[in-house]
Design a protein around this motif. Sequence first.
Motif, mmCIF file in Angstrom:
data_model
loop_
_atom_site.group_PDB
_atom_site.id
_atom_site.type_symbol
_atom_site.label_atom_id
_atom_site.label_comp_id
_atom_site.label_asym_id
_atom_site.label_seq_id
_atom_site.Cartn_x
_atom_site.Cartn_y
_atom_site.Cartn_z
ATOM 1 N N PRO A 62 23.635 47.185 -0.264
ATOM 2 C CA PRO A 62 24.523 47.727 0.791
ATOM 3 C C PRO A 62 25.115 49.094 0.455
ATOM 4 O O PRO A 62 25.647 49.760 1.330
ATOM 5 C CB PRO A 62 25.643 46.686 0.895
ATOM 6 C CG PRO A 62 25.108 45.453 0.265
ATOM 7 C CD PRO A 62 24.122 45.910 -0.770
ATOM 8 N N SER A 63 24.990 49.520 -0.798
ATOM 9 C CA SER A 63 25.551 50.810 -1.206
ATOM 10 C C SER A 63 24.633 51.982 -0.888
ATOM 11 O O SER A 63 25.038 53.133 -1.047
ATOM 12 C CB SER A 63 25.856 50.795 -2.712
ATOM 13 O OG SER A 63 26.804 49.789 -2.989
ATOM 14 N N GLY A 64 23.418 51.719 -0.461
ATOM 15 C CA GLY A 64 22.497 52.785 -0.100
ATOM 16 C C GLY A 64 22.850 53.374 1.251
ATOM 17 O O GLY A 64 23.777 52.935 1.936
ATOM 18 N N LEU A 65 22.105 54.393 1.649
ATOM 19 C CA LEU A 65 22.358 55.047 2.928
ATOM 20 C C LEU A 65 21.043 55.564 3.503
ATOM 21 O O LEU A 65 20.197 56.068 2.771
ATOM 22 C CB LEU A 65 23.344 56.210 2.743
ATOM 23 C CG LEU A 65 24.088 56.705 3.962
ATOM 24 C CD1 LEU A 65 24.884 55.598 4.647
ATOM 25 C CD2 LEU A 65 25.030 57.826 3.579
ATOM 26 N N CYS A 66 20.918 55.441 4.799
ATOM 27 C CA CYS A 66 19.713 55.883 5.505
ATOM 28 C C CYS A 66 19.665 57.406 5.598
ATOM 29 O O CYS A 66 20.693 58.083 5.599
ATOM 30 C CB CYS A 66 19.691 55.307 6.923
ATOM 31 S SG CYS A 66 19.718 53.508 6.991
ATOM 32 N N ALA A 67 18.458 57.928 5.747
ATOM 33 C CA ALA A 67 18.245 59.373 5.839
ATOM 34 C C ALA A 67 18.997 59.987 7.013
ATOM 35 O O ALA A 67 19.601 61.063 6.885
ATOM 36 C CB ALA A 67 16.751 59.669 5.976
ATOM 37 N N GLU A 68 18.970 59.305 8.155
ATOM 38 C CA GLU A 68 19.617 59.846 9.345
ATOM 39 C C GLU A 68 21.116 60.013 9.128
ATOM 40 O O GLU A 68 21.694 61.047 9.473
ATOM 41 C CB GLU A 68 19.381 58.922 10.556
ATOM 42 C CG GLU A 68 17.925 58.736 10.906
ATOM 43 C CD GLU A 68 17.249 57.557 10.218
ATOM 44 O OE1 GLU A 68 16.299 57.008 10.802
ATOM 45 O OE2 GLU A 68 17.652 57.181 9.088
ATOM 46 N N ARG A 69 21.748 59.013 8.523
ATOM 47 C CA ARG A 69 23.192 59.112 8.287
ATOM 48 C C ARG A 69 23.524 60.144 7.213
ATOM 49 O O ARG A 69 24.555 60.811 7.304
ATOM 50 C CB ARG A 69 23.783 57.750 7.952
ATOM 51 C CG ARG A 69 24.000 56.942 9.218
ATOM 52 C CD ARG A 69 24.696 55.653 8.958
ATOM 53 N NE ARG A 69 23.673 54.674 8.589
ATOM 54 C CZ ARG A 69 23.918 53.477 8.114
ATOM 55 N NH1 ARG A 69 25.165 53.088 7.898
ATOM 56 N NH2 ARG A 69 22.944 52.656 7.824
ATOM 57 N N VAL A 70 22.678 60.291 6.207
ATOM 58 C CA VAL A 70 22.910 61.333 5.200
ATOM 59 C C VAL A 70 22.971 62.693 5.898
ATOM 60 O O VAL A 70 23.898 63.479 5.693
ATOM 61 C CB VAL A 70 21.823 61.309 4.102
ATOM 62 C CG1 VAL A 70 21.919 62.543 3.212
ATOM 63 C CG2 VAL A 70 21.937 60.039 3.261
ATOM 64 N N ALA A 71 21.997 62.970 6.763
ATOM 65 C CA ALA A 71 21.968 64.257 7.477
ATOM 66 C C ALA A 71 23.140 64.375 8.456
ATOM 67 O O ALA A 71 23.807 65.416 8.513
ATOM 68 C CB ALA A 71 20.643 64.414 8.220
ATOM 69 N N LEU A 72 23.397 63.317 9.215
ATOM 70 C CA LEU A 72 24.471 63.368 10.214
ATOM 71 C C LEU A 72 25.849 63.509 9.574
ATOM 72 O O LEU A 72 26.694 64.268 10.064
ATOM 73 C CB LEU A 72 24.416 62.129 11.108
ATOM 74 C CG LEU A 72 23.235 62.082 12.074
ATOM 75 C CD1 LEU A 72 23.032 60.674 12.624
ATOM 76 C CD2 LEU A 72 23.418 63.087 13.202
ATOM 77 N N PHE A 73 26.094 62.793 8.484
ATOM 78 C CA PHE A 73 27.400 62.912 7.828
ATOM 79 C C PHE A 73 27.576 64.285 7.182
ATOM 80 O O PHE A 73 28.686 64.815 7.129
ATOM 81 C CB PHE A 73 27.605 61.790 6.808
ATOM 82 C CG PHE A 73 27.776 60.424 7.417
ATOM 83 C CD1 PHE A 73 28.234 60.253 8.718
ATOM 84 C CD2 PHE A 73 27.484 59.293 6.679
ATOM 85 C CE1 PHE A 73 28.407 59.000 9.269
ATOM 86 C CE2 PHE A 73 27.646 58.022 7.222
ATOM 87 C CZ PHE A 73 28.109 57.877 8.517
#
Length: 165
Positions: free
Chosen positions: A69-80
Amino acid sequence: MINHEIKIAFEEYNTFEELNDQDKHLCLEAVKALKGSHSPYSNFSVGAALRLKSGRVLYGSNQENAAYPSGLCAERVALFNWGANYADDPIEALAVTAHTAKFQISKPITPCGGCLQVLAEYEKKQEQPIRTILYCQGGAAWVTNGIESFLPFLFFEDRLVTVPV
């Protein structure tokens, strides 16, 4: 009882070559973003590229963690990244692609529900839709203008937004 019907709209391009030049360029930028993927557990790399109104391109790639659960998707990395650093430069388009050595990806991958909700939030924030290009390398591309085609029942409650007095 009332029956309702929801229709979604998207464009399907059989090959990369059918896309316009701006969309082709952004898809190639999403492919570049794959290099930053940290995906030792799934071996499924995802790359995302955002094109801003200024022409700047922002990148994101999936970042896995042994505590899943500590990972993050590519889309959210870019959006954040956009939300934290460039929120005054509207997002015009997002391209997403994926790669794995384990099998052939035969169609575009879609963002997960969490990423779709974040995309919806940022569309609301900037008061304009975001062109979304889902690109399968060596295959089709799906394009939509705005998140509602992917997430017709997006969560947004206007009363949660506080208005400064």
